[in-house]
Design an enzyme around this catalytic site. Structure first.
Site, PDB file in Angstrom:
ATOM      1  N   ALA A 191       1.071  -1.179   0.274  1.00  0.00           N
ATOM      2  CA  ALA A 191       0.016  -0.715   0.258  1.00  0.00           C
ATOM      3  C   ALA A 191       1.409   1.134   0.350  1.00  0.00           C
ATOM      4  CB  ALA A 191      -0.897   0.287   0.929  1.00  0.00           C
ATOM      5  N   ASN A 192       0.771   1.889  -0.035  1.00  0.00           N
ATOM      6  CA  ASN A 192       0.939   3.667   0.173  1.00  0.00           C
ATOM      7  C   ASN A 192       0.454   4.545   0.880  1.00  0.00           C
ATOM      8  OD1 ASN A 192      -0.627   5.605  -2.044  1.00  0.00           O
ATOM      9  ND2 ASN A 192       0.255   3.397  -2.833  1.00  0.00           N
ATOM     10  N   ARG A 193       1.061   5.809   1.308  1.00  0.00           N
ATOM     11  CA  ARG A 193       0.061   6.918   2.954  1.00  0.00           C
ATOM     12  C   ARG A 193      -0.689   7.580   1.675  1.00  0.00           C
ATOM     13  NH1 ARG A 193       2.993   7.135   6.674  1.00  0.00           N
ATOM     14  NH2 ARG A 193       4.945   6.179   6.752  1.00  0.00           N
TER      15      ARG A 193
END
Ligand code: CTP
Ligand code: CA
Length: 224
Positions: free
Chosen positions: A33-35
């Site tokens: 995932a990412n932020r």
């Protein structure tokens, strides 16, 4: 959806927006995932709907309410986002704000990957995801106005100019994410086109959304 006021600037226009991260499964319980929070993309979708556009918002996994008047399609992976974007065409404009995961695990495991007890590490192989923006840029149903975002931590404008050319976009909104932009409430952006670079003052994400929606309305009025 809501009925646009007569004379609304984007009445009769279909605008496609992507927002949020994507999640790329490794096995049934783990993902890459990412932020990205989705806040900027959701604000843009809402601002476009407020100007009377028909808005299709393709959203990765986020916990945000759907803005009034917006049709939302929830997806998890980059490949699902790609398919949902293609299915929503044609569009007069597209604003691809999503932080699409660049790589996915090649063949997610069907069962939870277990430690084998000897310290042997799982052999995770990454493969590249489709580039949704570049695909639209060279596709037969290219929206008349194609806008990407670029999150950069350094050389913000040169990187954005390179992306503009590489992906065939009309504008790149270049985002300096070296501070606490991701997940935060404000944004510092440059609007980059082939002709010019505009630096906008640091402002709330809602203000970036309102200003970008107004610019999209200007551009669609001037070419139609
Ligand atoms: N994008 C996309 N599909 C991808 C990757 C990116 O549609 N697989 C879009 C994003 O939504 C954004 C733009 O392309 O509008 C730029 O994304 P960015 O991650 O900054 O560009 P990349 O080409 O992935 O380059 P980088 O190596 O900097 O991540
Ligand atoms: Ca990327």
């Amino acid at each position: 959806g809501q009925i646009a006021a007569p004379g609304a600037r984007l009445a009769g226009k279909h605008v496609l927006v992507t927002a949020g991260p994507t999640h790329e499964p490794i096995d049934p319980v783990r993902y890459i995932a990412n932020r990205s929070s989705g806040k900027q993309g959701f604000a843009i979708a809402g601002a476009l709907a407020a100007l009377g556009a028909r808005v299709t918002l393709v959203a990765g996994p986020v916990s945000l309410p759907t803005p009034p008047g917006v049709s939302r399609i929830d997806v998890e992976t980059a490949r699902e986002m790609h398919a949902a974007v293609d299915a929503a065409l044609p569009a007069d404009a597209a604003v691809l704000v999503a932080a699409v995961a660049d790589w996915r695990s090649d063949g997610a495991a069907e069962q939870k990957i277990k430690k084998d007890g000897t310290g042997t590490l799982p052999d995770l192989r990454l493969v590249e995801n489709p580039d949704i923006l570049a695909g639209l840029g060279r596709g037969s149903q290219r929206p008349r106005l194609l806008i990407g975002f670029a999150a950069e931590t350094e050389n913000v404008v040169p990187h954005a100019q390179a992306k503009l050319a590489r992906k065939g976009a009309d504008w790149i909104v270049a985002n300096d994410v070296s501070g606490d932009v991701m997940g935060g409430e404000a944004n510092a952006v440059h609007l980059v086109s082939a002709a010019a670079v505009e630096t906008w003052e640091h402002m709330p994400k809602q203000a970036v959304a309102d200003r970008l929606a107004a610019r999209i309305a200007d551009a669609l009025e001037n070419v139609s």
